[in-house]
Design an enzyme around this catalytic site. Structure first.
Site, PDB file in Angstrom:
ATOM      1  N   GLY A 138      16.391  81.899  17.121  1.00  0.00           N
ATOM      2  CA  GLY A 138      16.780  83.171  16.510  1.00  0.00           C
ATOM      3  C   GLY A 138      17.377  84.117  17.531  1.00  0.00           C
ATOM      4  N   ASN A 168      10.921  82.509  18.150  1.00  0.00           N
ATOM      5  CA  ASN A 168      11.154  83.865  17.646  1.00  0.00           C
ATOM      6  C   ASN A 168      11.749  83.892  16.238  1.00  0.00           C
ATOM      7  OD1 ASN A 168      12.086  86.861  17.860  1.00  0.00           O
ATOM      8  ND2 ASN A 168      13.994  85.696  17.597  1.00  0.00           N
ATOM      9  N   TYR A 209       4.876  86.556   3.873  1.00  0.00           N
ATOM     10  CA  TYR A 209       5.160  86.908   5.271  1.00  0.00           C
ATOM     11  C   TYR A 209       3.861  87.048   6.068  1.00  0.00           C
ATOM     12  CZ  TYR A 209       7.329  89.329   9.248  1.00  0.00           C
ATOM     13  OH  TYR A 209       7.766  89.677  10.513  1.00  0.00           O
ATOM     14  N   ALA A 234       0.859  85.833   5.409  1.00  0.00           N
ATOM     15  CA  ALA A 234       0.158  84.551   5.554  1.00  0.00           C
ATOM     16  C   ALA A 234       0.861  83.681   6.592  1.00  0.00           C
ATOM     17  CB  ALA A 234       0.090  83.832   4.211  1.00  0.00           C
ATOM     18  N   LYS A 290       2.562  84.629   9.183  1.00  0.00           N
ATOM     19  CA  LYS A 290       2.363  85.138  10.542  1.00  0.00           C
ATOM     20  C   LYS A 290       0.903  84.986  10.975  1.00  0.00           C
ATOM     21  CE  LYS A 290       6.640  86.348  11.483  1.00  0.00           C
ATOM     22  NZ  LYS A 290       7.403  85.675  12.533  1.00  0.00           N
ATOM     23  N   ILE A 297      10.342  97.080  14.198  1.00  0.00           N
ATOM     24  CA  ILE A 297      11.393  97.035  15.231  1.00  0.00           C
ATOM     25  C   ILE A 297      12.747  97.126  14.530  1.00  0.00           C
ATOM     26  CG2 ILE A 297      12.280  95.742  17.228  1.00  0.00           C
ATOM     27  CD1 ILE A 297       9.247  96.296  17.482  1.00  0.00           C
TER      28      ILE A 297
HETATM   29  N1  NAD Z   1      11.985  93.535  13.182  1.00  0.00           N
HETATM   30  C1  NAD Z   1      10.717  93.756  12.933  1.00  0.00           C
HETATM   31  O1  NAD Z   1      10.303  94.852  12.514  1.00  0.00           O
HETATM   32  C2  NAD Z   1       9.705  92.664  13.167  1.00  0.00           C
HETATM   33  C3  NAD Z   1       8.342  93.000  13.106  1.00  0.00           C
HETATM   34  C4  NAD Z   1       7.391  92.021  13.315  1.00  0.00           C
HETATM   35  C5  NAD Z   1       7.787  90.727  13.595  1.00  0.00           C
HETATM   36  N2  NAD Z   1       9.114  90.421  13.649  1.00  0.00           N
HETATM   37  C6  NAD Z   1       9.464  89.020  13.923  1.00  0.00           C
HETATM   38  O2  NAD Z   1      10.361  88.969  15.004  1.00  0.00           O
HETATM   39  C7  NAD Z   1      11.173  87.796  14.891  1.00  0.00           C
HETATM   40  C8  NAD Z   1      12.634  88.163  15.094  1.00  0.00           C
HETATM   41  O3  NAD Z   1      13.005  89.040  14.047  1.00  0.00           O
HETATM   42  P1  NAD Z   1      14.179  90.109  14.149  1.00  0.00           P
HETATM   43  O4  NAD Z   1      13.632  91.355  13.596  1.00  0.00           O
HETATM   44  O5  NAD Z   1      14.807  90.082  15.490  1.00  0.00           O
HETATM   45  O6  NAD Z   1      15.149  89.476  13.028  1.00  0.00           O
HETATM   46  P2  NAD Z   1      16.725  89.266  12.929  1.00  0.00           P
HETATM   47  O7  NAD Z   1      16.964  88.987  11.482  1.00  0.00           O
HETATM   48  O8  NAD Z   1      17.474  90.364  13.580  1.00  0.00           O
HETATM   49  O9  NAD Z   1      16.942  87.928  13.771  1.00  0.00           O
HETATM   50  C9  NAD Z   1      16.419  86.701  13.370  1.00  0.00           C
HETATM   51  C10 NAD Z   1      17.367  85.586  13.796  1.00  0.00           C
HETATM   52  O10 NAD Z   1      16.746  84.335  13.436  1.00  0.00           O
HETATM   53  C11 NAD Z   1      17.726  83.491  12.853  1.00  0.00           C
HETATM   54  N3  NAD Z   1      17.063  82.556  11.948  1.00  0.00           N
HETATM   55  C12 NAD Z   1      16.456  82.844  10.767  1.00  0.00           C
HETATM   56  N4  NAD Z   1      15.969  81.726  10.214  1.00  0.00           N
HETATM   57  C13 NAD Z   1      16.292  80.704  11.055  1.00  0.00           C
HETATM   58  C14 NAD Z   1      16.080  79.311  11.013  1.00  0.00           C
HETATM   59  N5  NAD Z   1      15.457  78.734   9.978  1.00  0.00           N
HETATM   60  N6  NAD Z   1      16.515  78.563  12.037  1.00  0.00           N
HETATM   61  C15 NAD Z   1      17.174  79.124  13.074  1.00  0.00           C
HETATM   62  N7  NAD Z   1      17.419  80.459  13.162  1.00  0.00           N
HETATM   63  C16 NAD Z   1      16.993  81.221  12.155  1.00  0.00           C
HETATM   64  C17 NAD Z   1      18.666  84.438  12.118  1.00  0.00           C
HETATM   65  O11 NAD Z   1      19.936  83.834  11.903  1.00  0.00           O
HETATM   66  C18 NAD Z   1      18.726  85.620  13.060  1.00  0.00           C
HETATM   67  O12 NAD Z   1      19.783  85.507  14.002  1.00  0.00           O
HETATM   68  C19 NAD Z   1      10.861  87.203  13.517  1.00  0.00           C
HETATM   69  O13 NAD Z   1       9.955  86.136  13.661  1.00  0.00           O
HETATM   70  C20 NAD Z   1      10.205  88.351  12.777  1.00  0.00           C
HETATM   71  O14 NAD Z   1       9.330  87.918  11.756  1.00  0.00           O
HETATM   72  C21 NAD Z   1      10.075  91.363  13.438  1.00  0.00           C
END
Ligand code: NAD
Length: 259
Positions: A13, A90, A164, A166, A168, A197
């Site tokens: 990701g 990630n 989501y 569950a 995590k 974030i």
């Molecule tokens: N942004 C937040 O508030 C937040 C909070 C808690 C946890 N997270 C976690 O942080 C991580 C990153 O999230 P983010 O906010 O940067 O999201 P984002 O959507 O900006 O980036 C996620 C990236 O993952 C890629 N992706 C999605 N599914 C995929 C797959 N099956 N295979 C390969 N790539 C894939 C997407 O194309 C994207 O580029 C995630 O696991 C998310 O659950 C985010």
């Protein structure tokens, strides 16, 4: 700092948000980057930023929830860099899918669990086969490090976020179980639990202010939402030598939000 010179880091990701900021931070600090994303355009934008730094990057497009794609990630990473030292799981989806349990389509539930939990499981399973063979020395006693990006919602679920939350919670339990299993093999496994974030996961039509409203109360009032670089800093610390004696832990990064 140049903490990762000579190290190879696989990040999923890494085309967007937290993953992209993490890939750039590792590259800045000297690491070779394996840049994995299913979105080609995003992955290519990360690649070009890393190339501008004159750092090594291998981009692979694929889906972490598919066994064949994950096998391809391993094969290409080893072909290019010989060994993988750090794995950052990630990639994730579903933070913005708000739905009651009775109305969530089964396909949507399955997809969130498949990407967030099965994807993390597959990446660990297949990358470990080579990681356990990495050499270790007195100076570098750890063979490999795994950092899984979970979420505050894995600890403190919210209504209408069952899939989501569950998924995590599963990632946190997987992290702890693996840490126990792999300690004797000199591999550390930790999870980071971001609060809210500012990234693309919330969709393109929401403002920073609305995003700030999705979380709980953030005591650090001057900054109500986190930035991808905040999480990247924690991930890089856990991957560094300073964290060699830390494993099986989950670290909240939420501006102090605890609910
Ligand atoms: N942004 C937040 O508030 C937040 C909070 C808690 C946890 N997270 C976690 O942080 C991580 C990153 O999230 P983010 O906010 O940067 O999201 P984002 O959507 O900006 O980036 C996620 C990236 O993952 C890629 N992706 C999605 N599914 C995929 C797959 N099956 N295979 C390969 N790539 C894939 C997407 O194309 C994207 O580029 C995630 O696991 C998310 O659950 C985010």
């Amino acid at each position: 700092m140049n903490r990762f010179v000579g190290k190879t880091v696989v990040i999923t990701g890494s085309g967007s948000g937290i993953g992209k900021a993490t890939a750039l931070r590792f590259a800045e600090e000297g690491a070779n980057i394996v840049n994995i994303d299913m979105n080609k355009e995003n992955a290519e934008s990360t690649e070009s930023e890393i190339k501008k730094m004159n750092k090594e990057v291998l981009t692979i497009i694929g889906d972490i929830s598919k066994k064949e794609d994950v096998n391809n990630f391993v094969q290409k990473s080893i072909e290019r860099f010989k060994q993988v030292d750090i794995l950052v799981n990630n990639a994730g989806i579903g933070a913005n899918s708000i739905s009651s349990l009775m109305s969530i389509p089964i396909e949507q539930w399955d997809r969130i669990i498949d990407v967030n939990l099965r994807g993390t499981f597959l990446m660990c399973k297949y990358f470990l086969k080579s990681m356990v063979k990495n050499p270790h020395t007195e100076e570098s006693p750890i063979r490999g490090k795994i950092i899984n990006v979970a979420s505050m919602r894995g600890k403190i679920p919210k209504a209408k976020m069952s899939a989501y939350s569950a998924s995590k919670a599963g990632v946190i339990a997987l992290t702890k179980s693996l840490a126990l299993e792999l300690g004797s093999r000199r591999i550390t496994v930790n999870a980071v639990l971001p609060g809210t974030i500012l990234t693309g996961i919330w969709g393109s039509n929401v403002t920073a202010e609305q995003i700030a409203g999705f979380g709980g109360v953030v005591p650090l009032k001057h900054q109500k939402v986190g930035l991808p670089k905040d999480v990247a800093g924690l991930i890089c610390f856990l991957a560094s030598k300073d964290a060699d004696w830390i494993t099986g832990n989950d670290f909240r990064i939420s501006g102090g939000m605890i609910t």
